[in-house]
Scaffold this motif. Structure first.
Motif, PDB file in Angstrom:
ATOM      1  N   SER A 115       0.904   4.169  -2.924  1.00  0.00           N
ATOM      2  CA  SER A 115       0.145   5.483  -2.479  1.00  0.00           C
ATOM      3  C   SER A 115       0.593   6.648  -3.273  1.00  0.00           C
ATOM      4  N   THR A 162      -7.119   0.983   4.009  1.00  0.00           N
ATOM      5  CA  THR A 162      -6.533  -0.538   4.644  1.00  0.00           C
ATOM      6  C   THR A 162      -7.259  -0.771   5.782  1.00  0.00           C
ATOM      7  N   MET A 164      -4.013  -3.673  -7.024  1.00  0.00           N
ATOM      8  CA  MET A 164      -4.226  -2.244  -6.598  1.00  0.00           C
ATOM      9  C   MET A 164      -4.158  -1.391  -7.920  1.00  0.00           C
ATOM     10  N   ILE A 198      -6.362   5.167  -0.754  1.00  0.00           N
ATOM     11  CA  ILE A 198      -6.205   4.047  -0.411  1.00  0.00           C
ATOM     12  C   ILE A 198      -6.484   3.818   1.186  1.00  0.00           C
ATOM     13  N   VAL A 231      -8.907  -1.900   0.846  1.00  0.00           N
ATOM     14  CA  VAL A 231      -8.156  -3.099   0.983  1.00  0.00           C
ATOM     15  C   VAL A 231      -8.236  -3.685   2.426  1.00  0.00           C
ATOM     16  N   THR A 254       0.791  -1.252   0.100  1.00  0.00           N
ATOM     17  CA  THR A 254      -0.080  -0.014   0.035  1.00  0.00           C
ATOM     18  C   THR A 254       0.827   1.278   0.000  1.00  0.00           C
TER      19      THR A 254
END
Length: 422
Positions: free
Chosen positions: A294, A306, A329, A304, A344, A290
């Motif tokens: 980003s 998570t 992604m 994003i 996510v 991630t």
């Protein structure tokens, strides 16, 4: 002989719709949701219920029984709420049409044996085969226990002697065993058809992937070497050529890089098992992935979000799994042309670690869902389809599964199941 003939007729009425299960449901729908053939499913199930009620099993004591609840329960579990409710209405309507005693008993029995199927609808496809079979037998036991109990109470209330009650209850108990055996066998047959169907799909997919893998292994290295030479000489020419031609040379280098990227994907496709597997803390790996994505997300106006449970471990290749997650992604981010949120999530479900990547993009048409991951299929204008193909191979090499669910205008969701190390 009449008793046996009635039983065989009941079994025929139940088994014919099940044998049509593959053609009526599986070929025209996604693996977990009833599709455009819902009307045909309801029609077949309703006919099965009506025929079971029209040609009941006659016992020597003059009592009549049927197995109408089996196609009803199967429709609820595998078809869903709406088909189940429609078939239930058909059953009660036809029962009222037939008339006679026992309508109240039928309503009470329905309430007893249909609560559990309706409760299990949403989670039914996620259960293992053993759980499905066990729960089905439990439903049959509940249904027949309620029928035997209510019949016994009714006979006692009529003041019949014990011997007469016993003579009438024994056939009911025998039919109860038949009922439990039949409903268990029906679910076993449905699951066998489903499994055979999906195995065939996987075999066809594997054959296509193996063909591409063999092609990749034999061609990729031979093509990569001359491309490397060409790129080197183009870079040398850039230093000596007219500055006006720099744009053309830049374009040539860009396309050479693109060709190199495609060949790298071919090599990854040809050797998905090449990396060493090790114990990975999945939450940490997802956080790293991630963080890497980003900046690309910010460039595209995407946030994003998570949500991950800690201390979830899998046996995998960190490099390959990270590559697969980055591909997914990246696709999710690019699907949201006007920005949005990429969700996510990582969680534990039974003995599997589940990774869910969900975007808020334009979505994918239903007819294209089944094509995802196939060679050279892509929804992008300049896509080759190799990225998702490699991703699917990586997940399969780790003994996992990957599923794509999408709805136009609402986005796409990718669900990955990997064996958990508990």
């Amino acid at each position: 002989m009449l008793f046996i003939k009635d039983i065989l007729l009941q079994l025929l009425f139940i088994i014919v719709p099940v044998l049509l299960y593959k053609n009526v449901w599986l070929d025209q729908k996604k693996s977990k949701h009833l599709g455009i053939q819902a009307g045909l499913v309801v029609l077949l199930s309703s006919l099965s219920v009506i025929f079971c009620m029209s040609f009941p099993i006659h016992t020597d004591g003059g009592m009549r029984f049927d197995l109408r609840s089996i196609p009803l329960i199967i429709t609820i579990l595998y078809g869903g709420y709406i088909p189940g409710i429609i078939v239930s209405v058909v059953m009660f309507s036809y029962r009222l049409y037939l008339g006679g005693d026992g309508i109240a008993v039928a309503i009470i029995a329905f309430s007893a044996y249909c609560i559990l199927p309706f409760y299990l609808v949403r989670r039914w496809y996620g259960l293992s085969f053993r759980k499905k079979l066990g729960l089905t037998i439990l439903m049959g036991f509940i249904k027949e226990s309620s029928a035997v109990s209510m019949t016994t109470i009714l006979l006692v209330s009529q003041g019949l002697p014990f011997g007469s009650i016993y003579d009438r209850i024994v056939p009911i108990v025998n039919i109860s065993f038949l009922y439990i055996l039949t409903i268990g066998a029906t679910v076993y047959l449905v699951e066998f058809i489903r499994e055979s169907y999906f195995i065939r799909i996987q075999v066809e997919r594997s054959e296509k992937l193996n063909l591409i893998s063999e092609l990749a292994a034999s061609v990729a290295h031979e093509v990569r070497n001359p491309l490397t030479v060409v790129r080197g000489f183009v870079q040398l020419l850039r230093e000596e050529t007219n500055p006006k031609n720099n744009e053309y040379i830049k374009l040539v280098l860009t396309e050479l890089d693109r060709a190199e990227w495609i060949i790298s994907d071919y090599l990854n496709l040809a050797k998905p098992h090449g990396d060493v597997m090790s114990l990975i803390e999945l939450t940490h790996l997802v956080s790293e992935t991630t963080a890497l994505m980003s900046s690309y997300a910010v460039m595209n106006g995407v946030e994003i979000v998570t949500k991950a449970e800690p201390e979830l471990h899998v046996i995998s290749s960190a490099v390959k799994l990270k590559q697969a997650l980055m591909n997914l992604m990246k696709n999710g981010i690019e699907a949201m042309g006007n920005g949005g949120i990429l969700h996510v999530a990582v969680e534990l479900a039974d003995s599997s670690v589940v990774i869910v990547i969900r975007d808020e993009g334009v979505g994918i048409p239903p007819e294209q869902i089944s094509q995802i991951g196939l060679p050279f299929y892509s929804t992008k204008e300049k896509g080759t389809g190799l990225g998702l193909m490699v991703t699917c191979r990586i997940i399969e090499a780790m003994h996992g599964t990957i599923q794509f669910e999408s709805e136009l205008g609402k986005g796409t969701q990718v669900v990955i199941h990997l064996p958990a190390v508990l």
